[in-house]
Design an enzyme around this catalytic site. Structure first.
Site, PDB file in Angstrom:
ATOM      1  N   LYS A  85     -42.271  53.477 -92.604  1.00 19.16           N
ATOM      2  CA  LYS A  85     -43.173  54.552 -93.037  1.00 19.16           C
ATOM      3  C   LYS A  85     -44.638  54.158 -92.970  1.00 19.16           C
ATOM      4  O   LYS A  85     -45.499  55.014 -92.798  1.00 19.16           O
ATOM      5  CB  LYS A  85     -42.814  55.023 -94.454  1.00 19.16           C
ATOM      6  CG  LYS A  85     -41.521  55.810 -94.496  1.00 19.16           C
ATOM      7  CD  LYS A  85     -41.469  56.721 -95.708  1.00 19.16           C
ATOM      8  CE  LYS A  85     -40.198  57.572 -95.677  1.00 19.16           C
ATOM      9  NZ  LYS A  85     -39.927  58.248 -96.927  1.00 19.16           N
ATOM     10  N   LYS A 120     -31.744  58.401 -87.158  1.00 23.19           N
ATOM     11  CA  LYS A 120     -30.987  59.150 -88.168  1.00 23.19           C
ATOM     12  C   LYS A 120     -31.549  60.564 -88.308  1.00 23.19           C
ATOM     13  O   LYS A 120     -32.739  60.792 -88.058  1.00 23.19           O
ATOM     14  CB  LYS A 120     -30.978  58.411 -89.505  1.00 23.19           C
ATOM     15  CG  LYS A 120     -32.284  58.428 -90.235  1.00 23.19           C
ATOM     16  CD  LYS A 120     -32.165  57.911 -91.671  1.00 23.19           C
ATOM     17  CE  LYS A 120     -33.555  58.011 -92.281  1.00 23.19           C
ATOM     18  NZ  LYS A 120     -33.729  57.533 -93.599  1.00 23.19           N
ATOM     19  N   LYS A 148     -35.647  64.483 -92.530  1.00 28.78           N
ATOM     20  CA  LYS A 148     -36.560  65.615 -92.731  1.00 28.78           C
ATOM     21  C   LYS A 148     -37.928  65.316 -92.144  1.00 28.78           C
ATOM     22  O   LYS A 148     -38.729  66.214 -91.946  1.00 28.78           O
ATOM     23  CB  LYS A 148     -36.671  66.040 -94.195  1.00 28.78           C
ATOM     24  CG  LYS A 148     -36.466  64.982 -95.212  1.00 28.78           C
ATOM     25  CD  LYS A 148     -36.241  65.544 -96.614  1.00 28.78           C
ATOM     26  CE  LYS A 148     -35.655  64.471 -97.500  1.00 28.78           C
ATOM     27  NZ  LYS A 148     -35.001  64.918 -98.686  1.00 28.78           N
TER      28      LYS A 148
END
Ligand code: TYM
Length: 332
Positions: A110, A193, A196
């Protein structure tokens, strides 16, 4: 058995969340004492618009109830309404090691190339996650595969805290990861994966998608030209095909081998429409309940308030023990 788990209230509930975690939450509410929460404190580790966060928290609450979480059986609440999560995190910050957090793959993913610009909250995120489960002496934590590393860290923190303070303040939590749907992949890329945060909405099936959108996403899902094999070995080098078989098996609550027994020799021209029908038949009723609930703000708030009051009461003695173990005179 005390079951604790959470989900970030950012974006839509997607099929990965649903099959990887929520289906197990729903099952476990009949088997033990369950606490499920919206991880709104985690959500502020990345930039997020405040109005979007509060709306997303209510929407995700509606999505969980629509998925089968019964607030009369499980406690359902948002972290921000139970200050003990943030308090315990601070106490655990004294135990967690920089080196442990430096190894967390989520932080690396991230923060990307901009580590210096990442928030402290993103770095300390797994410590809050440890607090989430240790606060309630969780024994089982149902999650998808991607959360395994964070839960191993929670165990390390609990163990070190107990050893350092010479107490048995915390119970070591066990991750509970289902087999079939532990890692649902993107429909566009079998090596990523379903998530969202993927910029392409075609990569995931959302609980809020209608039947046409679901059928279109499955029709356009990346696959290969080969027919389905007879055994799982035949899927080893075919990540996209394997993912669709895993989704089918999880939705049908059967094994992947049973899916192959039914579809071996058939191509995706046959398999995809069957998968689309199955997906719609499982998600349509969930979507219907979601639409009926999502604008009932006062009912959703009442559920969250009640859940938070009860959760706070469950966590209070364990938080008090943690203060005491550290020699902090807290008046608890
Ligand atoms: P979150 O919000 O990303 O996801 C919620 C749950 O869905 C699972 N999941 C998946 N499972 C299978 N395949 C996928 N593609 C997939 N994508 C998501 C996740 O593993 C998770 O179980 N940090 C957590 C929230 C959290 C938490 C906790 C979880 C905060 N505190 C304490 C457990 C215990 C998160 O961001 O999950």
């Amino acid at each position: 058995m005390r079951v604790v788990s959470g989900i970030q209230p950012t974006g839509n509930l997607h099929l990965g969340n649903y099959l990887g975690a929520i289906v197990n939450w729903v099952k476990m509410q009949d088997e033990g004492e369950c606490l499920f929460f919206l991880a709104d404190l985690h959500a502020i580790s990345m930039p997020i618009d405040p109005a979007e966060l509060s709306a997303g928290t209510r929407e995700m609450t509606a999505a969980l109830i629509a998925s089968g979480i019964d607030p009369d059986k499980a406690l359902l609440f948002n972290q921000a309404r139970v200050p003990a999560h943030a308090e315990l995190q601070w106490l655990l910050n004294g135990t967690a090691r920089m080196g442990w957090l430096n190894r967390m793959t989520q932080f690396k993913d991230k923060s990307g190339k901009n580590r210096e610009g990442a928030s402290i909250a993103l770095f300390a995120y797994p410590v809050l996650q440890a607090a989430d489960v240790l606060l309630y002496n969780a024994t089982h934590v149902p999650v998808g595969e991607d959360q395994k590393q964070h839960l191993e860290l929670a165990r390390d923190i609990a163990e070190k805290f107990n050893t350092d303070t010479g107490t048995e303040t915390f119970v070591l939590p066990e991750p509970y990861i289902g087999e079939t749907a532990a890692r649902i992949m993107s429909l566009r890329d079998g090596s990523a994966k379903m998530s969202k945060s993927d910029p392409s909405d075609m990569s995931r099936i959302n609980l809020s998608d209608d039947a046409d959108a679901i059928a279109k996403k499955i029709r356009k899902a990346r696959t290969d030209p080969e027919p389905l094999p007879e055994t799982m070995d035949g899927l080893a080098e075919r990540p996209e095909a394997r993912n669709l078989v895993a989704i089918y098996a999880a939705l049908a609550e059967t094994s992947q081998q049973a899916v192959l027994d039914e579809f071996a020799g058939k191509g995706f021209g046959d398999f995809k429409p069957a998968l689309a029908d199955l997906t719609v038949s499982v998600l349509a009723p969930v979507n219907e309940r979601f639409v009926a609930l999502k604008n009932d703000t006062s009912a959703l708030d009442a559920i969250l308030t009640r859940g938070a009051e009860k959760a706070a009461a469950v966590g209070a003695p364990i938080l008090a023990d943690a203060y005491r173990a550290l020699g902090l005179l807290s008046g608890r």
